[in-house]
Write an enzyme that holds these catalytic residues in place. Sequence first.
Site, PDB file in Angstrom:
ATOM      1  N   ASP A   1     -17.162  87.663 -59.640  1.00 32.62           N
ATOM      2  CA  ASP A   1     -16.103  87.988 -58.688  1.00 32.62           C
ATOM      3  C   ASP A   1     -16.296  87.179 -57.413  1.00 32.62           C
ATOM      4  O   ASP A   1     -17.362  87.231 -56.805  1.00 32.62           O
ATOM      5  CB  ASP A   1     -16.216  89.492 -58.384  1.00 32.62           C
ATOM      6  CG  ASP A   1     -15.031  90.044 -57.630  1.00 32.62           C
ATOM      7  OD1 ASP A   1     -14.326  89.261 -56.959  1.00 32.62           O
ATOM      8  OD2 ASP A   1     -14.825  91.269 -57.712  1.00 32.62           O
TER       9      ASP A   1
ATOM     10  N   HIS B   1     -14.123  87.200 -54.609  1.00 35.36           N
ATOM     11  CA  HIS B   1     -13.364  87.660 -53.439  1.00 35.36           C
ATOM     12  C   HIS B   1     -14.314  87.843 -52.248  1.00 35.36           C
ATOM     13  O   HIS B   1     -15.165  88.734 -52.262  1.00 35.36           O
ATOM     14  CB  HIS B   1     -12.660  88.982 -53.747  1.00 35.36           C
ATOM     15  CG  HIS B   1     -11.538  88.824 -54.732  1.00 35.36           C
ATOM     16  ND1 HIS B   1     -11.715  88.986 -56.084  1.00 35.36           N
ATOM     17  CD2 HIS B   1     -10.231  88.514 -54.549  1.00 35.36           C
ATOM     18  CE1 HIS B   1     -10.566  88.781 -56.699  1.00 35.36           C
ATOM     19  NE2 HIS B   1      -9.643  88.495 -55.799  1.00 35.36           N
TER      20      HIS B   1
HETATM   21  C1  B12 Z   1      -7.227  86.765 -51.622  1.00 29.06           C
HETATM   22  C2  B12 Z   1      -7.256  87.204 -53.069  1.00 29.06           C
HETATM   23  C3  B12 Z   1      -7.781  86.307 -54.004  1.00 29.06           C
HETATM   24  C4  B12 Z   1      -8.355  84.984 -53.618  1.00 29.06           C
HETATM   25  C5  B12 Z   1      -9.801  85.210 -53.124  1.00 29.06           C
HETATM   26  C6  B12 Z   1     -10.249  84.190 -52.113  1.00 29.06           C
HETATM   27  C7  B12 Z   1     -11.641  84.488 -51.658  1.00 29.06           C
HETATM   28  N1  B12 Z   1     -12.550  83.627 -51.971  1.00 29.06           N
HETATM   29  O1  B12 Z   1     -11.884  85.500 -51.068  1.00 29.06           O
HETATM   30  C8  B12 Z   1      -8.284  84.225 -54.976  1.00 29.06           C
HETATM   31  C9  B12 Z   1      -6.955  83.507 -55.039  1.00 29.06           C
HETATM   32  C10 B12 Z   1      -9.428  83.229 -55.260  1.00 29.06           C
HETATM   33  C11 B12 Z   1      -8.254  85.382 -55.948  1.00 29.06           C
HETATM   34  C12 B12 Z   1      -8.572  85.239 -57.267  1.00 29.06           C
HETATM   35  C13 B12 Z   1      -8.428  86.245 -58.184  1.00 29.06           C
HETATM   36  N2  B12 Z   1      -7.882  87.466 -57.975  1.00 29.06           N
HETATM   37 CO1  B12 Z   1      -7.475  88.143 -56.255  1.00 29.06          CO
HETATM   38  N3  B12 Z   1      -6.778  88.862 -54.695  1.00 29.06           N
HETATM   39  C14 B12 Z   1      -6.757  88.462 -53.456  1.00 29.06           C
HETATM   40  C15 B12 Z   1      -6.037  89.516 -52.589  1.00 29.06           C
HETATM   41  C16 B12 Z   1      -4.619  88.999 -52.339  1.00 29.06           C
HETATM   42  C17 B12 Z   1      -6.708  89.826 -51.278  1.00 29.06           C
HETATM   43  C18 B12 Z   1      -8.190  90.191 -51.354  1.00 29.06           C
HETATM   44  C19 B12 Z   1      -8.727  90.364 -49.969  1.00 29.06           C
HETATM   45  O2  B12 Z   1      -9.294  89.434 -49.411  1.00 29.06           O
HETATM   46  N4  B12 Z   1      -8.502  91.539 -49.362  1.00 29.06           N
HETATM   47  C20 B12 Z   1      -8.870  91.869 -48.015  1.00 29.06           C
HETATM   48  C21 B12 Z   1     -10.226  92.565 -47.961  1.00 29.06           C
HETATM   49  C22 B12 Z   1     -10.599  92.862 -46.512  1.00 29.06           C
HETATM   50  O3  B12 Z   1     -10.131  93.787 -48.664  1.00 29.06           O
HETATM   51  P1  B12 Z   1     -11.026  94.167 -49.908  1.00 29.06           P
HETATM   52  O4  B12 Z   1     -11.498  92.922 -50.572  1.00 29.06           O
HETATM   53  O5  B12 Z   1     -10.327  95.142 -50.731  1.00 29.06           O
HETATM   54  O6  B12 Z   1     -12.323  94.880 -49.283  1.00 29.06           O
HETATM   55  C23 B12 Z   1     -12.249  96.005 -48.415  1.00 29.06           C
HETATM   56  C24 B12 Z   1     -12.198  97.347 -49.113  1.00 29.06           C
HETATM   57  O7  B12 Z   1     -11.870  97.302 -50.479  1.00 29.06           O
HETATM   58  C25 B12 Z   1     -13.507  97.982 -48.861  1.00 29.06           C
HETATM   59  N5  B12 Z   1     -14.585  97.815 -49.824  1.00 29.06           N
HETATM   60  C26 B12 Z   1     -14.829  96.848 -50.722  1.00 29.06           C
HETATM   61  N6  B12 Z   1     -15.964  97.052 -51.358  1.00 29.06           N
HETATM   62  C27 B12 Z   1     -16.521  98.166 -50.856  1.00 29.06           C
HETATM   63  C28 B12 Z   1     -17.713  98.823 -51.145  1.00 29.06           C
HETATM   64  C29 B12 Z   1     -18.035  99.995 -50.449  1.00 29.06           C
HETATM   65  C30 B12 Z   1     -19.288 100.682 -50.762  1.00 29.06           C
HETATM   66  C31 B12 Z   1     -17.152 100.478 -49.437  1.00 29.06           C
HETATM   67  C32 B12 Z   1     -17.471 101.698 -48.684  1.00 29.06           C
HETATM   68  C33 B12 Z   1     -15.962  99.815 -49.174  1.00 29.06           C
HETATM   69  C34 B12 Z   1     -15.646  98.664 -49.875  1.00 29.06           C
HETATM   70  O8  B12 Z   1     -13.933  97.393 -47.663  1.00 29.06           O
HETATM   71  C35 B12 Z   1     -13.509  96.032 -47.629  1.00 29.06           C
HETATM   72  C36 B12 Z   1     -13.394  95.608 -46.204  1.00 29.06           C
HETATM   73  O9  B12 Z   1     -12.406  96.339 -45.517  1.00 29.06           O
HETATM   74  C37 B12 Z   1      -6.072  90.760 -53.519  1.00 29.06           C
HETATM   75  C38 B12 Z   1      -4.887  91.685 -53.373  1.00 29.06           C
HETATM   76  C39 B12 Z   1      -5.027  92.566 -52.179  1.00 29.06           C
HETATM   77  N7  B12 Z   1      -4.042  92.556 -51.376  1.00 29.06           N
HETATM   78  O10 B12 Z   1      -6.080  93.229 -52.010  1.00 29.06           O
HETATM   79  C40 B12 Z   1      -6.100  90.136 -54.904  1.00 29.06           C
HETATM   80  C41 B12 Z   1      -6.730  90.906 -56.034  1.00 29.06           C
HETATM   81  C42 B12 Z   1      -8.056  91.524 -55.545  1.00 29.06           C
HETATM   82  N8  B12 Z   1      -7.053  89.830 -56.973  1.00 29.06           N
HETATM   83  C43 B12 Z   1      -6.873  90.209 -58.222  1.00 29.06           C
HETATM   84  C44 B12 Z   1      -7.118  89.380 -59.332  1.00 29.06           C
HETATM   85  C45 B12 Z   1      -6.781  89.966 -60.684  1.00 29.06           C
HETATM   86  C46 B12 Z   1      -7.633  88.092 -59.174  1.00 29.06           C
HETATM   87  C47 B12 Z   1      -7.938  87.122 -60.302  1.00 29.06           C
HETATM   88  C48 B12 Z   1      -8.663  87.738 -61.460  1.00 29.06           C
HETATM   89  C49 B12 Z   1      -6.701  86.450 -60.838  1.00 29.06           C
HETATM   90  C50 B12 Z   1      -5.557  86.431 -59.946  1.00 29.06           C
HETATM   91  N9  B12 Z   1      -4.605  87.291 -60.234  1.00 29.06           N
HETATM   92  O11 B12 Z   1      -5.484  85.618 -59.048  1.00 29.06           O
HETATM   93  C51 B12 Z   1      -8.799  86.070 -59.599  1.00 29.06           C
HETATM   94  C52 B12 Z   1     -10.287  86.405 -59.783  1.00 29.06           C
HETATM   95  C53 B12 Z   1     -11.185  85.273 -59.366  1.00 29.06           C
HETATM   96  C54 B12 Z   1     -12.601  85.723 -59.392  1.00 29.06           C
HETATM   97  N10 B12 Z   1     -13.393  85.209 -60.304  1.00 29.06           N
HETATM   98  O12 B12 Z   1     -13.008  86.546 -58.622  1.00 29.06           O
HETATM   99  C55 B12 Z   1      -6.368  91.618 -58.331  1.00 29.06           C
HETATM  100  C56 B12 Z   1      -7.438  92.599 -58.842  1.00 29.06           C
HETATM  101  C57 B12 Z   1      -6.782  93.569 -59.802  1.00 29.06           C
HETATM  102  C58 B12 Z   1      -7.566  94.778 -60.085  1.00 29.06           C
HETATM  103  N11 B12 Z   1      -8.808  94.879 -59.750  1.00 29.06           N
HETATM  104  O13 B12 Z   1      -6.980  95.685 -60.600  1.00 29.06           O
HETATM  105  C59 B12 Z   1      -5.857  91.891 -56.871  1.00 29.06           C
HETATM  106  C60 B12 Z   1      -5.982  93.344 -56.403  1.00 29.06           C
HETATM  107  C61 B12 Z   1      -4.384  91.444 -56.839  1.00 29.06           C
HETATM  108  C62 B12 Z   1      -3.512  92.292 -57.722  1.00 29.06           C
HETATM  109  N12 B12 Z   1      -2.922  93.307 -57.176  1.00 29.06           N
HETATM  110  O14 B12 Z   1      -3.391  91.999 -58.883  1.00 29.06           O
HETATM  111  N13 B12 Z   1      -7.824  86.511 -55.356  1.00 29.06           N
END
Ligand code: B12
Lengths: 139, 465
Positions: free
Chosen positions: A13, A15
Amino acid sequence: MTNTVVLGVIGADCHAVGNKILDYAFSKAGFNVVNIGVLSSQEEFINAAEETGAKAMIISSLYGHGEIDCRGLREKCDEAGLDDMLLYVGGNLVVGKHDWEEVKEKFLAMGFNRVYPPGADPEQGIRDLRDDLKLPKPE
Amino acid sequence: MNNYLLIDFGSTYTKLTAVDLNAEAILGTAKSYTTVETDIMTGYEAALVELKATLAAKGRPDLEFDRKLACSSAAGGLKMVAIGLVQELTAEAAKRAALGAGARVLQVFDHDLTRRDIEKIAALKPDMLLLAGGTDGGNQTCILHNAKRLAEAKLPVPIVVAGNKSAMDDIDDLFKEAELIYSMSDNVMPKLNVLNVDPAREEIREIFMQRITHAKGIHTATGMIDDILMPTPAAVLKAAELLSKGTDLEDGIGTLVMVDIGGATTDVYSICDGEPTQPGVTQKGLEEPFAKRTVEGDLGMRYSALSLKEAAGSKRIRAYLKDDLADVDAACRHRSLQPDMIPQSPEERHMDEAIAKAAVALSVERHAGCLESYYSPMGVVISQLGKDLGNAAAFIGTGGVLVASENPKAILQEGLYDQETPTSLRPKSPAFKLDQDYILSAMGLLSQDHPDTALRIMKRHIVTL
Ligand code: B12
């Protein structure tokens, strides 16, 4: 140090954004954060915790394969002698929409101490960790 | 008068290099065979007589040396055992520190030492131990346990302690109480994946100078030598670093990879950061040293010819020979039994070249980093372990077999990047160079006092192929 945590994104992963935010939040809250970043294997979490004497692992899984990536981690911790390791996990643990309680139960059964739903607030994790480590509440 | 005598006490030869600093020239070189049985100083004196004759022939019969500096890999070199906590982390960091200090690492131990481990360490008869474990503020229990075991064992071996800062005072007390020979250094891995080998390396060198060389029969007291500065591989590493980086006044030649093909081992050096050269690749694991040395104990032209054959396989060596019927086994056996063998016939020379090709191919592959791919739903994610040598500007060879060969470049080319194994991050299009006068260790020594001169001499004597 009593408040060292290993932070990382597990499995294949990449992200990276949430990881940076968690690093900032936990560091600001006074934890000694050892961030192993994205693409981290279970072994890397364990090795890092062994050397740094960490008390908890803060694990993220965003891309939907959390279950496969996290399975067996508790057992490996036991093997490595990391007996009271706190395992926290959050992110988008499974693909698509699932009944959250079911997902949570599954991860608790896998030996995780705390499981967080998509978009969970890092501050919640910080409060829970302070409780679990019995650290004094900040003024 | 400004003349230096540089001495390399080797395992088979003692080599002397005379340098005129004013002319920035090598005045002469000489070597003499040294065996374990004979007094090492006898070999030195024999070589000195030869050198004086060479100098006399050049019209400088009464040349006096202002400084006489030496390095040594005599009597098996500096033999070390490294101890850490996790195999891939502090144990690996300790191993790298020892290798960078020019040691031969006999074995690496991780986690808690058992009584059996202590017996093994005693049986290995190392010259020195390096004890690490835990990041600063991290795990203390392991290094404290190991320190206790070592204090109980009271091995007559100097110990360099370079682990978790929080455990240092307790270890200091323990070792003082047990009257061990030891010195405290900085942690080889102060933070996770952060490598800090220089202080431990320096401490190892210090102990080597003060204690080890004496025990190996090299004595400076007679006034024949001023200083034995370091183990030979450390001098070579120093020379390579200088040649690569240059000095304040003089440019270096840039990033480089160097292979030293010896009778018992093949050493590989790389001077570069080794960061990924391809887009989208993430670096993983313990930080890599900028100046890195690895030693392949199973790859060598003589003592290790049989283990080399095991590692490479006869088929591969036959392919290099372009001869499907060659008796590779007999050739390697012969070489391992007669380490001083010098090829006489063209066939023997070709066999040496084929063995050398295998040594280069395997040693560079092991030294170079590699790519690992993970398959994610949207494609492949690639991470890198170790150093990417792809952009290395120069590829230098040293060692008798290369100097004797008519085509040293063909031997070195076996260390290049190869389309068939694209995951092995070897050099892609370096300039090939040869240390034809065996000056690297001497220049490493000279660089201690006169880096600019040493650099200019190397740039002239290490020729492009
Ligand atoms: C940007 C993004 C990408 C970028 C990542 C760039 C990078 N290097 O970071 C790229 C384009 C590379 C990418 C690729 C992929 N992505 Co993407 N991506 C996103 C997107 C749009 C935003 C992620 C992000 O940065 N969020 C902002 C951060 C701040 O939030 P967060 O990551 O969720 O983390 C917060 C919380 O979750 C929480 N949290 C996280 N972990 C933990 C742990 C604990 C203990 C606690 C308390 C809290 C906590 O705190 C964090 C900080 O606030 C999301 C959709 C979305 N809007 O979330 C999809 C998403 C995560 N991606 C998804 C997918 C499927 C993929 C791909 C598999 C294919 C694709 N569809 O593009 C690939 C996987 C590549 C890989 N091997 O990892 C899906 C996951 C689906 C699922 N899990 O059900 C999502 C949800 C989009 C969707 N709705 O389909 N992605």
